[in-house]
Design a protein around this motif. Sequence first.
Motif, mmCIF file in Angstrom:
data_model
loop_
_atom_site.group_PDB
_atom_site.id
_atom_site.type_symbol
_atom_site.label_atom_id
_atom_site.label_comp_id
_atom_site.label_asym_id
_atom_site.label_seq_id
_atom_site.Cartn_x
_atom_site.Cartn_y
_atom_site.Cartn_z
ATOM 1 N N HIS A 1 4.165 6.594 7.392
ATOM 2 C CA HIS A 1 4.897 5.998 6.271
ATOM 3 C C HIS A 1 4.044 6.022 5.005
ATOM 4 O O HIS A 1 2.817 6.075 5.057
ATOM 5 C CB HIS A 1 5.301 4.563 6.600
ATOM 6 N N TYR A 2 4.749 5.947 3.870
ATOM 7 C CA TYR A 2 4.109 6.014 2.565
ATOM 8 C C TYR A 2 4.426 4.767 1.746
ATOM 9 O O TYR A 2 5.459 4.129 1.941
ATOM 10 C CB TYR A 2 4.625 7.222 1.768
ATOM 11 N N LEU B 1 4.828 -3.663 11.233
ATOM 12 C CA LEU B 1 4.418 -4.171 12.549
ATOM 13 C C LEU B 1 4.668 -5.665 12.726
ATOM 14 O O LEU B 1 4.395 -6.215 13.798
ATOM 15 C CB LEU B 1 2.942 -3.871 12.789
ATOM 16 N N ASP B 2 5.140 -6.311 11.672
ATOM 17 C CA ASP B 2 5.392 -7.752 11.691
ATOM 18 C C ASP B 2 4.134 -8.541 12.068
ATOM 19 O O ASP B 2 4.118 -9.328 13.012
ATOM 20 C CB ASP B 2 6.552 -8.090 12.635
ATOM 21 N N VAL B 3 3.058 -8.253 11.322
ATOM 22 C CA VAL B 3 1.784 -8.967 11.502
ATOM 23 C C VAL B 3 1.301 -9.425 10.129
ATOM 24 O O VAL B 3 1.820 -9.022 9.096
ATOM 25 C CB VAL B 3 0.710 -8.066 12.167
ATOM 26 N N ASP C 1 0.030 -4.280 3.201
ATOM 27 C CA ASP C 1 1.387 -4.832 3.159
ATOM 28 C C ASP C 1 2.373 -3.937 3.902
ATOM 29 O O ASP C 1 3.250 -4.430 4.616
ATOM 30 C CB ASP C 1 1.850 -5.033 1.714
ATOM 31 N N LEU C 2 2.244 -2.628 3.741
ATOM 32 C CA LEU C 2 3.131 -1.703 4.436
ATOM 33 C C LEU C 2 2.970 -1.838 5.956
ATOM 34 O O LEU C 2 3.954 -1.977 6.693
ATOM 35 C CB LEU C 2 2.849 -0.263 4.010
ATOM 36 N N ILE C 3 1.723 -1.814 6.411
ATOM 37 C CA ILE C 3 1.463 -1.923 7.852
ATOM 38 C C ILE C 3 1.957 -3.261 8.392
ATOM 39 O O ILE C 3 2.614 -3.324 9.436
ATOM 40 C CB ILE C 3 -0.043 -1.735 8.139
#
Length: 126
Positions: free
Chosen positions: A25-26, A47-49, A41-43
């Motif tokens: 993802h970008y 991943l909902d972490v 923030d993207l990760i």
Amino acid sequence: MTTYTARATRDNDRYWLVHVLELGHYTQARNVPEIETMARDLIATLLDVEPSTVDLEIDIQLPGTARERLARVESLREQEAEARREAASEARAAATELKRAGLSLRDIGKLLGVSFQRASQLTSGR
């Protein structure tokens, strides 16, 4: 814990395109300091972490020979710091030797290019 790699490349001279390799993802960042925040923030979103729990490596792709030049800058700065340490050590040794030879602190300061107060510090061992 998985370490994620965020590869940042300059996109159309305005934004940094940030690709999280492991997730495919970008995201975008407006400037270099924002790259890490945007990648985290993207990760975290995917991943909902919590963003602070993400182990992240940043790989900034630089144009031309900029990476080699930046490495050279770092090397030269380290050499400069070492030269300053050596110069300070030599200044202390010279000041101490001049004091033992009976010179005044004002004369020592003048010879070393420092104030007489600094000459006093150099000869006191502090």
